[in-house]
Design an enzyme around this catalytic site. Structure first.
Site, PDB file in Angstrom:
ATOM      1  N   SER A   1     -12.154  13.169   9.337  1.00  0.00           N
ATOM      2  CA  SER A   1     -12.761  12.099  10.141  1.00  0.00           C
ATOM      3  C   SER A   1     -14.281  12.178  10.173  1.00  0.00           C
ATOM      4  CB  SER A   1     -12.194  12.133  11.554  1.00  0.00           C
ATOM      5  OG  SER A   1     -12.415  13.396  12.154  1.00  0.00           O
TER       6      SER A   1
ATOM      7  N   CYS B   1      -3.728  10.279  11.412  1.00  0.00           N
ATOM      8  CA  CYS B   1      -4.433  11.560  11.414  1.00  0.00           C
ATOM      9  C   CYS B   1      -5.946  11.352  11.557  1.00  0.00           C
ATOM     10  CB  CYS B   1      -4.044  12.366  10.180  1.00  0.00           C
ATOM     11  SG  CYS B   1      -4.279  14.117  10.451  1.00  0.00           S
TER      12      CYS B   1
ATOM     13  N   HIS C   1       1.601  12.095   9.091  1.00  0.00           N
ATOM     14  CA  HIS C   1       1.395  11.402   7.807  1.00  0.00           C
ATOM     15  C   HIS C   1       2.679  10.748   7.296  1.00  0.00           C
ATOM     16  CE1 HIS C   1      -2.647  12.903   6.641  1.00  0.00           C
ATOM     17  NE2 HIS C   1      -2.348  13.879   7.472  1.00  0.00           N
TER      18      HIS C   1
ATOM     19  N   GLU D   1       3.081   8.573   5.178  1.00  0.00           N
ATOM     20  CA  GLU D   1       2.984   8.181   3.761  1.00  0.00           C
ATOM     21  C   GLU D   1       3.456   9.299   2.832  1.00  0.00           C
ATOM     22  OE1 GLU D   1       0.649   9.122   5.679  1.00  0.00           O
ATOM     23  OE2 GLU D   1      -0.853  10.308   4.588  1.00  0.00           O
TER      24      GLU D   1
END
Ligand code: GLN
Length: 198
Positions: A52, A82, A177, A179
């Site tokens: 981030s 996240c 996550h 994905e």
């Protein structure tokens, strides 16, 4: 699925390719977003996992921070995973010096909440909006939601009560996550949010 909405994935840094692949597999028209002109063309946006503090710096460097804040305020459906959850939080706990977020979610998010001893782990999470079975969730140097305002709905929490998925208006945030596991239910949930925002 009705229609094939154009879904952007913020592609400044992090695992944006995985989200693009999942969204395309669901019939969406998914594209990486790096510029304000690209942001203007999408009906929903995913902010992926990554780092981030780097994403924050790059979004300011590339002139994306203000357009992103404007889009969030204007009601664009945005899902942060996240690092993306950290970007959407109004308050960051344990950010690096000078780290800023885009904000929008009325939450305080703690970065790297599981410390160095438990860097990454996986757990099955009950997520009522996704129905059965539990979702296998992968956490990687993950944040948790320390506090959430009255307008925020908790979608999932760990067994100890720590909040790891939230929704507020047009915004969705997950510490983990989705994905990475092949279970596409969270992506489908976001797509249905995008379609109902029309
Ligand atoms: N620890 C990272 C951060 O602070 C997030 C990790 C991730 O996105 N997997 O941004």
């Amino acid at each position: 699925m009705a229609g094939n909405p154009r879904i952007g994935v913020l592609a400044l840094q992090g695992d944006f390719r995985e989200h693009i692949a999942v969204m395309n597999s669901l019939g969406a028209d998914a594209v990486g977003v790096r510029r304000p002109t690209e942001l203007a063309e999408v009906e929903g946006l995913i902010i992926p996992g990554g780092e981030s503090s780097v994403m924050d710096k790059l979004s300011r460097l590339f002139g994306m921070a203000e357009p992103l804040k404007d889009a969030i305020r204007a009601g664009l459906p945005v899902w942060g995973t996240c690092a993306g959850l950290i970007m959407l939080a109004d308050t960051i706990v344990d950010g690096i010096e000078g780290q800023e977020s885009l904000g929008g979610l009325d939450i305080a998010v703690r970065r790297n909440a599981f410390g160095s001893q438990l860097d990454s782990f996986e757990v099955d999470l009950d997520i009522p909006v996704l129905h059965d079975p539990p979702l296998h969730a992968v956490f990687i140097r993950a944040p948790v939601v320390d506090t959430a305002g009255a307008g925020v709905t908790t979608l999932a929490a760990l067994a100890d009560g720590r909040i790891v998925a939230v929704e507020q208006g047009n915004l969705l945030g997950t510490s983990f996550h989705p994905e990475m596991t092949g279970d596409t239910r969270f992506h489908e949930y976001f797509l249905s949010k995008v379609l109902s925002a029309h």
